[in-house]
Write a protein that holds these residues in place. Structure first.
Motif, mmCIF file in Angstrom:
data_model
loop_
_atom_site.group_PDB
_atom_site.id
_atom_site.type_symbol
_atom_site.label_atom_id
_atom_site.label_comp_id
_atom_site.label_asym_id
_atom_site.label_seq_id
_atom_site.Cartn_x
_atom_site.Cartn_y
_atom_site.Cartn_z
ATOM 1 N N LEU A 288 0.622 -1.388 -0.085
ATOM 2 C CA LEU A 288 -0.009 -0.163 0.185
ATOM 3 C C LEU A 288 1.038 1.453 -0.044
ATOM 4 N N ALA A 289 1.996 1.096 0.714
ATOM 5 C CA ALA A 289 2.762 2.656 0.842
ATOM 6 C C ALA A 289 3.420 2.471 -0.578
ATOM 7 N N THR A 290 3.804 1.735 -1.180
ATOM 8 C CA THR A 290 4.431 1.836 -2.589
ATOM 9 C C THR A 290 3.432 2.235 -3.496
ATOM 10 N N THR A 291 1.917 1.842 -3.490
ATOM 11 C CA THR A 291 1.087 2.158 -4.549
ATOM 12 C C THR A 291 0.652 3.558 -4.248
ATOM 13 N N ILE A 292 0.788 4.174 -2.836
ATOM 14 C CA ILE A 292 0.716 5.574 -2.631
ATOM 15 C C ILE A 292 1.729 6.426 -3.254
#
Length: 420
Positions: A288-292
């Motif tokens: 999730l942090a990466t897609t953000i």
């Protein structure tokens, strides 16, 4: 040049005002001794700041308990008739009452909830009219016209503060283009990667659908296929979901439909995929942090009791989240998503789209009281909320799209800047 373009864009959207009310500690038992109000006006980078406070109030927590108890009873009655909310039901919940008895009880509970809702409006406004807080409202009414678009973010760690029906505050009755959101007291902005995408990308996740119907959600999202790239995951495994979140192109919007729930204290939550797989935000933190970082702008959880999920996502600094404050009847979830997508994809702001979608649920409150209270935005206060237009600008001819939003003078200035 990027800074100059941002200045032009901010100037062109200056009619959208931001207000944050930061409740710096406190609770309903002891009161809220420091409430910091910040108003950003006329595109100025620095806010007007003032402070207030609110006294202790034992009636509000008690009223919420009474309302929540009746809401739970109504859910159980509808569950007995096979109409379930988007939350996992305990299998042992059965009843020996006849349908006639159940419908009679439903009628009585709805009447009781409607009376409690009248109490909510009176009690909330009486509390907010406390002189030490009313100065903030007076300043709001002084600074803004009734036609102004105002984003008002309630920043607090207190879970009950996040559950309050803030839309019942008299301010929102007079300011029809204002909408409230919740947020954490601390906010941060994640540096974004420059990921090229040809179209807006939406990851639609359809989880466990036991007792509910997510087909309507599928149809609403599929109808956007000419405007955006839609990728659907139906009852995915945790590995399948994690893999898609790591997608190289990234996502602009994630939409989950299915069952979810949060802990009573709102500290965390979970959502259900296929085969009874329960997932938490913490378990997907890295993906999730990466897609953000790759540009995820909005997460929608069209499912029950999502405040715990919103809190965990907010800690990852996603720009905006939409969840349901409490358990949501399936048909209400359908209607909200339909109305929201209709407004949002037709160019209305995130806040106006949510307010309009919420208010259109009021017609259902004869059967589902409080339906228009359920959807809420969780906003990162240091991020500009996305619009469908801003997402299109990011993935199309930048100059051509941007100039559509600017006045002729601003367009001329932009072209001069970009020609240097």
């Amino acid at each position: 040049m990027k800074d100059l373009v941002e200045q032009i864009f901010q100037k062109s959207t200056a009619a959208n005002y931001l207000v944050t009310l930061n409740f710096e500690g406190g609770n309903f038992a002891t009161g809220f001794p420091v409430i910091r109000a910040n108003f950003w006006l006329d595109g100025h980078p620095l806010p007007i700041s003032l402070s207030g406070k609110l006294p202790a109030n034992s009636e509000i927590p008690q009223l919420y308990q009474n309302w929540s108890k009746k809401y739970q009873q109504l859910r159980e009655c509808y569950g007995s008739l096979g109409s379930l909310p988007r939350i996992k039901m305990k299998k042992e919940q059965t009843t020996n009452f006849s349908k006639k008895d159940i419908y009679q009880e439903i009628h009585e509970i709805i009447s009781q909830i409607q009376e409690l809702e009248k109490e909510w409006r009176l009690l909330l406004n009486e509390w907010l009219n406390t002189p030490s807080f009313n100065e903030i409202e007076k300043e709001l009414r002084t600074k803004f016209y009734a036609s102004d678009k105002v984003r008002l973010i309630i920043q607090s760690e207190d879970i009950l503060m996040q559950r309050l029906p803030w839309h019942l505050w008299n301010f929102f009755s007079d300011y029809l283009f204002a909408e409230t959101a919740i947020g954490l007291p601390e906010a941060n902005r994640v540096e974004k990667l420059n990921i090229a995408r040809e179209k807006i990308r939406i990851l639609a996740i359809f989880g466990n659908d036991e007792g509910i119907n997510v087909e309507a959600d599928k149809q609403y999202l599929s109808s956007l296929s000419t405007k955006a790239e839609i990728f659907s995951l139906v009852k995915p495994s945790r590995q399948e979901l994690d893999e898609k979140l790591w997608d190289e192109k990234g996502w602009d919007i994630i939409c989950f439909s299915g069952h979810s729930q949060s802990k009573a204290d709102g500290s965390t939550g979970c959502f259900y995929l296929g085969n009874e797989t329960k997932m938490t935000v913490e378990e997907l933190k890295n993906s999730l942090a990466t897609t953000i970082r790759k540009g995820l702008q909005l997460a929608i959880f069209n499912s029950c009791d999502g405040l715990g999920l919103a809190r965990q996502l907010a800690k990852l600094h996603i720009p905006a989240i939409i969840v349901m404050r409490e358990e949501v009847p399936d048909v209400v979830a359908h209607k909200f998503l339909h109305h929201f997508l209709q407004s949002f994809t037709n160019g209305k702001s995130l806040y106006i789209s949510v307010r309009e979608a919420r208010e259109k649920l009021q017609v259902m409150e004869n059967k589902f009281p409080g339906a228009s209270w359920l959807p809420v935005i969780c906003q990162n206060s240091v991020e500009i909320p996305p619009t469908w237009q801003s997402l299109q600008i990011a993935h199309s001819n930048f100059e051509g799209s941007l100039t559509k939003l600017l006045s002729p003078i601003e367009t001329k200035r932009f072209k001069l800047l970009t020609s240097k």
